[in-house]
Design a protein around this motif. Structure first.
Motif, PDB file in Angstrom:
ATOM      1  N   LYS A 145     -20.807   1.189 -31.316  1.00 23.49           N
ATOM      2  CA  LYS A 145     -21.138  -0.221 -31.503  1.00 23.49           C
ATOM      3  C   LYS A 145     -20.314  -0.859 -32.618  1.00 23.49           C
ATOM      4  O   LYS A 145     -20.468  -2.059 -32.894  1.00 23.49           O
ATOM      5  CB  LYS A 145     -22.635  -0.362 -31.791  1.00 23.49           C
ATOM      6  CG  LYS A 145     -23.509   0.131 -30.646  1.00 23.49           C
ATOM      7  CD  LYS A 145     -24.982   0.234 -31.018  1.00 23.49           C
ATOM      8  CE  LYS A 145     -25.621  -1.112 -31.197  1.00 23.49           C
ATOM      9  NZ  LYS A 145     -27.090  -0.992 -31.430  1.00 23.49           N
ATOM     10  N   SER A 146     -19.465  -0.069 -33.263  1.00 24.74           N
ATOM     11  CA  SER A 146     -18.615  -0.592 -34.334  1.00 24.74           C
ATOM     12  C   SER A 146     -17.277   0.138 -34.321  1.00 24.74           C
ATOM     13  O   SER A 146     -17.157   1.232 -33.751  1.00 24.74           O
ATOM     14  CB  SER A 146     -19.289  -0.416 -35.697  1.00 24.74           C
ATOM     15  OG  SER A 146     -19.317   0.953 -36.067  1.00 24.74           O
ATOM     16  N   GLU A 147     -16.293  -0.452 -34.967  1.00 24.97           N
ATOM     17  CA  GLU A 147     -14.968   0.164 -35.046  1.00 24.97           C
ATOM     18  C   GLU A 147     -14.990   1.511 -35.758  1.00 24.97           C
ATOM     19  O   GLU A 147     -14.413   2.495 -35.269  1.00 24.97           O
ATOM     20  CB  GLU A 147     -13.999  -0.783 -35.747  1.00 24.97           C
ATOM     21  CG  GLU A 147     -12.541  -0.407 -35.617  1.00 24.97           C
ATOM     22  CD  GLU A 147     -11.914  -0.923 -34.342  1.00 24.97           C
ATOM     23  OE1 GLU A 147     -11.347  -0.106 -33.601  1.00 24.97           O
ATOM     24  OE2 GLU A 147     -11.999  -2.129 -34.083  1.00 24.97           O
ATOM     25  N   PRO A 148     -15.658   1.634 -36.933  1.00 23.29           N
ATOM     26  CA  PRO A 148     -15.698   2.950 -37.599  1.00 23.29           C
ATOM     27  C   PRO A 148     -16.380   4.016 -36.749  1.00 23.29           C
ATOM     28  O   PRO A 148     -15.951   5.172 -36.739  1.00 23.29           O
ATOM     29  CB  PRO A 148     -16.491   2.666 -38.882  1.00 23.29           C
ATOM     30  CG  PRO A 148     -16.321   1.204 -39.130  1.00 23.29           C
ATOM     31  CD  PRO A 148     -16.266   0.579 -37.780  1.00 23.29           C
ATOM     32  N   ALA A 149     -17.437   3.633 -36.036  1.00 20.85           N
ATOM     33  CA  ALA A 149     -18.129   4.602 -35.180  1.00 20.85           C
ATOM     34  C   ALA A 149     -17.219   5.055 -34.044  1.00 20.85           C
ATOM     35  O   ALA A 149     -17.186   6.241 -33.695  1.00 20.85           O
ATOM     36  CB  ALA A 149     -19.409   3.989 -34.627  1.00 20.85           C
ATOM     37  N   LEU A 150     -16.466   4.117 -33.462  1.00 21.58           N
ATOM     38  CA  LEU A 150     -15.546   4.478 -32.381  1.00 21.58           C
ATOM     39  C   LEU A 150     -14.497   5.457 -32.876  1.00 21.58           C
ATOM     40  O   LEU A 150     -14.211   6.462 -32.219  1.00 21.58           O
ATOM     41  CB  LEU A 150     -14.872   3.217 -31.829  1.00 21.58           C
ATOM     42  CG  LEU A 150     -13.824   3.446 -30.741  1.00 21.58           C
ATOM     43  CD1 LEU A 150     -14.446   4.083 -29.505  1.00 21.58           C
ATOM     44  CD2 LEU A 150     -13.136   2.132 -30.367  1.00 21.58           C
ATOM     45  N   THR A 151     -13.925   5.181 -34.048  1.00 22.66           N
ATOM     46  CA  THR A 151     -12.896   6.061 -34.599  1.00 22.66           C
ATOM     47  C   THR A 151     -13.447   7.462 -34.828  1.00 22.66           C
ATOM     48  O   THR A 151     -12.802   8.466 -34.491  1.00 22.66           O
ATOM     49  CB  THR A 151     -12.354   5.481 -35.921  1.00 22.66           C
ATOM     50  OG1 THR A 151     -11.792   4.188 -35.667  1.00 22.66           O
ATOM     51  CG2 THR A 151     -11.296   6.390 -36.523  1.00 22.66           C
ATOM     52  N   GLY A 152     -14.647   7.546 -35.385  1.00 22.90           N
ATOM     53  CA  GLY A 152     -15.255   8.849 -35.656  1.00 22.90           C
ATOM     54  C   GLY A 152     -15.569   9.628 -34.401  1.00 22.90           C
ATOM     55  O   GLY A 152     -15.352  10.844 -34.342  1.00 22.90           O
ATOM     56  N   LEU A 153     -16.053   8.955 -33.379  1.00 27.82           N
ATOM     57  CA  LEU A 153     -16.366   9.633 -32.122  1.00 27.82           C
ATOM     58  C   LEU A 153     -15.093  10.044 -31.388  1.00 27.82           C
ATOM     59  O   LEU A 153     -15.019  11.151 -30.834  1.00 27.82           O
ATOM     60  CB  LEU A 153     -17.221   8.722 -31.237  1.00 27.82           C
ATOM     61  CG  LEU A 153     -18.664   8.511 -31.673  1.00 27.82           C
ATOM     62  CD1 LEU A 153     -19.336   7.430 -30.838  1.00 27.82           C
ATOM     63  CD2 LEU A 153     -19.465   9.803 -31.596  1.00 27.82           C
ATOM     64  N   GLN A 154     -14.099   9.180 -31.385  1.00 33.47           N
ATOM     65  CA  GLN A 154     -12.838   9.531 -30.729  1.00 33.47           C
ATOM     66  C   GLN A 154     -12.225  10.777 -31.346  1.00 33.47           C
ATOM     67  O   GLN A 154     -11.668  11.625 -30.636  1.00 33.47           O
ATOM     68  CB  GLN A 154     -11.862   8.357 -30.826  1.00 33.47           C
ATOM     69  CG  GLN A 154     -12.187   7.204 -29.900  1.00 33.47           C
ATOM     70  CD  GLN A 154     -11.248   6.025 -30.082  1.00 33.47           C
ATOM     71  OE1 GLN A 154     -10.751   5.785 -31.182  1.00 33.47           O
ATOM     72  NE2 GLN A 154     -11.014   5.276 -29.025  1.00 33.47           N
ATOM     73  N   ARG A 155     -12.329  10.906 -32.648  1.00 32.48           N
ATOM     74  CA  ARG A 155     -11.777  12.079 -33.329  1.00 32.48           C
ATOM     75  C   ARG A 155     -12.472  13.353 -32.844  1.00 32.48           C
ATOM     76  O   ARG A 155     -11.818  14.373 -32.589  1.00 32.48           O
ATOM     77  CB  ARG A 155     -11.941  11.924 -34.837  1.00 32.48           C
ATOM     78  CG  ARG A 155     -11.292  13.048 -35.659  1.00 32.48           C
ATOM     79  CD  ARG A 155     -11.510  12.843 -37.147  1.00 32.48           C
ATOM     80  NE  ARG A 155     -11.000  11.557 -37.603  1.00 32.48           N
ATOM     81  CZ  ARG A 155     -11.763  10.583 -38.085  1.00 32.48           C
ATOM     82  NH1 ARG A 155     -13.070  10.727 -38.156  1.00 32.48           N
ATOM     83  NH2 ARG A 155     -11.213   9.452 -38.496  1.00 32.48           N
TER      84      ARG A 155
END
Length: 314
Positions: A145-155
């Motif tokens: 739901k946020s850019e930081p969350a997306l980055t963390g999950l993608q990693r």
């Protein structure tokens, strides 16, 4: 109409040269979306070699809105906080709008459900789709739901620290009962709508499986864990081993599957089951902001439970 000078040219290149203002990549997308015909028949392969005298027609759809529309569609929400949402996707729902499925997708549903709690991905208020499961595969999926969350999950999905397991009903009994299936996956060299294990141009793929139990005399229930996440990976790997998913309309055409489902009892067991028997049963990951480990489990859906009960009888 193609002239003698056009013979042998790729269809997408030929059409892009004939239709001003339409790029070759756009032409390719229209072909793959079924919007182009040749001599009245739908063209599906952008690389088709043109023949003199052939007549091509393109139906160019109206431009789609820049953003998917929020649509009030019921969702089975397993977990949600300010950063992530985990849903149990039903079979039949596409994850993201695409040609042929412009709306009624999971993204449309998430836009309506999350509303203002979506804080923006790339400057746009939309959910961050980290991974996808096929339209006719059911089960668990996480979105940011946020850019930081997306980055963390993608990693985590990139380094394979996120954990996923699937339940699959296959024809036959694997030998050995547990093991690994390896094979680079890419576009099928002839049928570009399918994926296949390929010698060149594919991406490395590894599926780990174990047989949970035999189901009647014709099938088995497997647990599959993904070490990689390629398109149609489980379906392609199991079919290559001669144990395609029960009900798979694309990869279930092997001789073993045809033989297993040939008699009246097998056909009766499959009656009303119109998808591949695959369910994303577990999902685990570290919360991308807090670091807390989260793990979720989805029970086998009713249609797969009914399928197993019927297969037990044959």
């Amino acid at each position: 109409m193609a002239g003698a000078e056009d013979a042998g040219e790729r269809a997408d290149r030929f059409l892009a040269a004939r239709f001003d203002g339409v790029s070759r990549s756009r032409i390719k997308g229209l072909i793959e979306g079924g919007a182009v015909t040749v001599d009245g028949a739908t063209l599906s392969d952008p690389s088709l070699r043109v023949k003199a005298g052939q007549t091509f027609a393109i139906v160019v759809p109206e431009p789609e809105p820049a953003e998917p529309e929020a649509q009030d569609i019921r969702l089975a929400v397993v977990y949600e906080d300010e950063e992530v949402i985990v849903v149990d996707k039903p079979a039949g729902m596409v994850v993201h709008p695409a040609p042929g499925n412009p709306d009624r997708t999971l993204v449309n549903a998430l836009l309506a459900h999350c509303g203002a709690s979506l804080r923006g991905i790339g400057g746009v208020r939309r959910p961050g789709i980290v991974h996808r499961i096929d339209k006719d595969t059911s089960g668990l999926l996480v979105a940011a739901k946020s850019e930081p969350a997306l980055t963390g999950l993608q990693r985590q999905f990139a380094d394979h620290s996120a954990r996923r397991s699937y339940l699959a009903v296959v024809w036959g009994v694997p030998n050995p009962l547990a093991g690994e299936i390896e094979g680079d996956i890419g576009r099928h060299p002839v049928d570009r709508q399918r994926m296949a294990i390929v010698a060149r141009g594919g991406r490395p793929a590894l599926t780990r499986y174990r047989t949970i139990r035999r189901v009647g005399s014709r099938a088995s229930l497997l647990e599959c864990r993904l070490a990689t996440g390629r398109t149609h990976q489980i379906r392609v790997h199991l079919a290559a081993r001669g144990h395609p998913l029960v009900g798979d309309p694309v990869y279930g055409r092997t001789r073993g599957a045809r033989n297993a489902g040939a008699d009246a009892a097998a056909r009766a067991a499959l009656a009303g089951f119109s998808r591949q028997a695959l369910h994303a049963a577990t999902l685990g990951f570290s919360h991308p902001i807090t670091g807390k480990w989260l793990e979720f489990e989805s029970p086998l859906p009713e249609d797969m439970g009914t399928l197993l009960a019927r297969l037990e009888l044959i």
